[in-house]
Design an enzyme around this catalytic site. Sequence first.
Site, PDB file in Angstrom:
ATOM      1  N   ASP A   1       0.850  -1.191   0.000  1.00 57.29           N
ATOM      2  CA  ASP A   1       0.000   0.000   0.000  1.00 57.29           C
ATOM      3  C   ASP A   1       0.885   1.241   0.000  1.00 57.29           C
ATOM      4  O   ASP A   1       1.893   1.297   0.706  1.00 57.29           O
ATOM      5  CB  ASP A   1      -0.913  -0.004   1.242  1.00 57.29           C
ATOM      6  CG  ASP A   1      -2.053   0.992   1.118  1.00 57.29           C
ATOM      7  OD1 ASP A   1      -3.215   0.558   1.034  1.00 57.29           O
ATOM      8  OD2 ASP A   1      -1.791   2.218   1.091  1.00 57.29           O
ATOM      9  N   ILE A   2       0.488   2.225  -0.791  1.00 57.30           N
ATOM     10  CA  ILE A   2       1.310   3.435  -0.938  1.00 57.30           C
ATOM     11  C   ILE A   2       1.285   4.296   0.329  1.00 57.30           C
ATOM     12  O   ILE A   2       2.192   5.085   0.572  1.00 57.30           O
ATOM     13  CB  ILE A   2       0.822   4.233  -2.183  1.00 57.30           C
ATOM     14  CG1 ILE A   2       1.921   5.096  -2.754  1.00 57.30           C
ATOM     15  CG2 ILE A   2      -0.434   5.037  -1.898  1.00 57.30           C
ATOM     16  CD1 ILE A   2       1.634   5.606  -4.154  1.00 57.30           C
TER      17      ILE A   2
ATOM     18  N   ASN B   1     -12.967  -2.944   2.282  1.00 58.12           N
ATOM     19  CA  ASN B   1     -13.971  -1.892   2.319  1.00 58.12           C
ATOM     20  C   ASN B   1     -14.818  -1.984   1.062  1.00 58.12           C
ATOM     21  O   ASN B   1     -14.293  -2.285  -0.017  1.00 58.12           O
ATOM     22  CB  ASN B   1     -13.299  -0.513   2.384  1.00 58.12           C
ATOM     23  CG  ASN B   1     -12.452  -0.350   3.637  1.00 58.12           C
ATOM     24  OD1 ASN B   1     -12.883  -0.700   4.723  1.00 58.12           O
ATOM     25  ND2 ASN B   1     -11.248   0.170   3.468  1.00 58.12           N
TER      26      ASN B   1
ATOM     27  N   GLN C   1     -14.979   2.876   0.618  1.00 61.26           N
ATOM     28  CA  GLN C   1     -14.049   2.314  -0.366  1.00 61.26           C
ATOM     29  C   GLN C   1     -13.548   3.435  -1.266  1.00 61.26           C
ATOM     30  O   GLN C   1     -14.332   4.198  -1.830  1.00 61.26           O
ATOM     31  CB  GLN C   1     -14.774   1.250  -1.206  1.00 61.26           C
ATOM     32  CG  GLN C   1     -13.905   0.582  -2.250  1.00 61.26           C
ATOM     33  CD  GLN C   1     -14.667  -0.508  -3.010  1.00 61.26           C
ATOM     34  OE1 GLN C   1     -15.893  -0.626  -2.873  1.00 61.26           O
ATOM     35  NE2 GLN C   1     -13.953  -1.280  -3.808  1.00 61.26           N
TER      36      GLN C   1
ATOM     37  N   HIS D   1     -10.105  -5.302  -3.226  1.00 63.06           N
ATOM     38  CA  HIS D   1      -8.782  -5.474  -2.623  1.00 63.06           C
ATOM     39  C   HIS D   1      -8.935  -5.841  -1.166  1.00 63.06           C
ATOM     40  O   HIS D   1      -9.819  -5.348  -0.470  1.00 63.06           O
ATOM     41  CB  HIS D   1      -7.911  -4.225  -2.778  1.00 63.06           C
ATOM     42  CG  HIS D   1      -8.558  -2.943  -2.346  1.00 63.06           C
ATOM     43  ND1 HIS D   1      -9.491  -2.284  -3.120  1.00 63.06           N
ATOM     44  CD2 HIS D   1      -8.403  -2.195  -1.228  1.00 63.06           C
ATOM     45  CE1 HIS D   1      -9.884  -1.185  -2.498  1.00 63.06           C
ATOM     46  NE2 HIS D   1      -9.245  -1.117  -1.333  1.00 63.06           N
ATOM     47  N   LEU D   2      -8.044  -6.718  -0.739  1.00 62.15           N
ATOM     48  CA  LEU D   2      -7.982  -7.119   0.661  1.00 62.15           C
ATOM     49  C   LEU D   2      -6.746  -6.469   1.256  1.00 62.15           C
ATOM     50  O   LEU D   2      -5.622  -6.689   0.785  1.00 62.15           O
ATOM     51  CB  LEU D   2      -7.882  -8.646   0.745  1.00 62.15           C
ATOM     52  CG  LEU D   2      -8.057  -9.271   2.126  1.00 62.15           C
ATOM     53  CD1 LEU D   2      -9.476  -9.039   2.641  1.00 62.15           C
ATOM     54  CD2 LEU D   2      -7.754 -10.764   2.064  1.00 62.15           C
ATOM     55  N   HIS D   3      -6.971  -5.623   2.287  1.00 59.32           N
ATOM     56  CA  HIS D   3      -5.840  -5.053   3.018  1.00 59.32           C
ATOM     57  C   HIS D   3      -5.340  -6.124   3.994  1.00 59.32           C
ATOM     58  O   HIS D   3      -6.134  -6.705   4.744  1.00 59.32           O
ATOM     59  CB  HIS D   3      -6.278  -3.856   3.874  1.00 59.32           C
ATOM     60  CG  HIS D   3      -6.802  -2.679   3.130  1.00 59.32           C
ATOM     61  ND1 HIS D   3      -6.073  -1.535   2.927  1.00 59.32           N
ATOM     62  CD2 HIS D   3      -8.012  -2.437   2.556  1.00 59.32           C
ATOM     63  CE1 HIS D   3      -6.791  -0.643   2.267  1.00 59.32           C
ATOM     64  NE2 HIS D   3      -7.986  -1.166   2.033  1.00 59.32           N
TER      65      HIS D   3
HETATM   66  P1  AMP Z   1      -9.826   1.558   0.211  1.00 61.07           P
HETATM   67  O1  AMP Z   1     -10.180   2.779   0.998  1.00 61.07           O
HETATM   68  O2  AMP Z   1     -10.140   0.277   0.949  1.00 61.07           O
HETATM   69  O3  AMP Z   1     -10.402   1.599  -1.178  1.00 61.07           O
HETATM   70  O4  AMP Z   1      -8.251   1.548   0.117  1.00 61.07           O
HETATM   71  C1  AMP Z   1      -7.541   1.940  -1.005  1.00 61.07           C
HETATM   72  C2  AMP Z   1      -6.074   1.817  -0.642  1.00 61.07           C
HETATM   73  O5  AMP Z   1      -5.327   1.918  -1.830  1.00 61.07           O
HETATM   74  C3  AMP Z   1      -5.560   2.897   0.317  1.00 61.07           C
HETATM   75  O6  AMP Z   1      -5.013   2.273   1.476  1.00 61.07           O
HETATM   76  C4  AMP Z   1      -4.480   3.612  -0.501  1.00 61.07           C
HETATM   77  O7  AMP Z   1      -3.377   4.016   0.266  1.00 61.07           O
HETATM   78  C5  AMP Z   1      -4.115   2.556  -1.523  1.00 61.07           C
HETATM   79  N1  AMP Z   1      -3.579   3.066  -2.779  1.00 61.07           N
HETATM   80  C6  AMP Z   1      -4.108   4.037  -3.564  1.00 61.07           C
HETATM   81  N2  AMP Z   1      -3.352   4.215  -4.657  1.00 61.07           N
HETATM   82  C7  AMP Z   1      -2.332   3.330  -4.562  1.00 61.07           C
HETATM   83  C8  AMP Z   1      -1.204   3.014  -5.389  1.00 61.07           C
HETATM   84  N3  AMP Z   1      -0.971   3.656  -6.543  1.00 61.07           N
HETATM   85  N4  AMP Z   1      -0.367   2.048  -4.971  1.00 61.07           N
HETATM   86  C9  AMP Z   1      -0.581   1.394  -3.813  1.00 61.07           C
HETATM   87  N5  AMP Z   1      -1.624   1.640  -3.002  1.00 61.07           N
HETATM   88  C10 AMP Z   1      -2.478   2.601  -3.369  1.00 61.07           C
END
Ligand code: AMP
Length: 122
Positions: A35-36, A93, A100, A106-108
């Site tokens: 995750d970024i 989410n 979301q 996506h699974l965190h």
């Molecule tokens: P969600 O709120 O569950 O949709 O989480 C989206 C996640 O994607 C967040 O934790 C962001 O930090 C992550 N994210 C967004 N853009 C990128 C990217 N380019 N590379 C890696 N993670 C990302």
Amino acid sequence: MPWTYDPQNIFARILRGEIPNKTVVDTAHTLVFHDIRPHAPVHVLAIPKGPYVNLDHFAAEASAEEIVDFHRTVASVIADLGLREAGYRAITNAGLHGMQEVPHYHLHILGGRTLGRLVDPA
Ligand code: AMP
């Protein structure tokens, strides 16, 4: 109501190679990357390569092969990142109430420290 997938979402662009990522594992049907904006010492995202908006879309419409590949990959990543013994949290989410941000399932997977309560009090 059918699910609608936006092919311009940022994870679709990562899968097409348009945006770089820090890959952990790349299989036939699954990509795991860092995750970024990490919320824990370990914070990776597991995504299916298919066009699924969220968990219920993936669970309802993905093939058995995709579903097995995704979960077996998640299991191997949890082991490889050293999370099995101390534990971890897996979160997904969905939609407005789930807040979301990226509309590709996506699974965190978070770990490396004690994590807080599951959700903030409303
Ligand atoms: P969600 O709120 O569950 O949709 O989480 C989206 C996640 O994607 C967040 O934790 C962001 O930090 C992550 N994210 C967004 N853009 C990128 C990217 N380019 N590379 C890696 N993670 C990302």
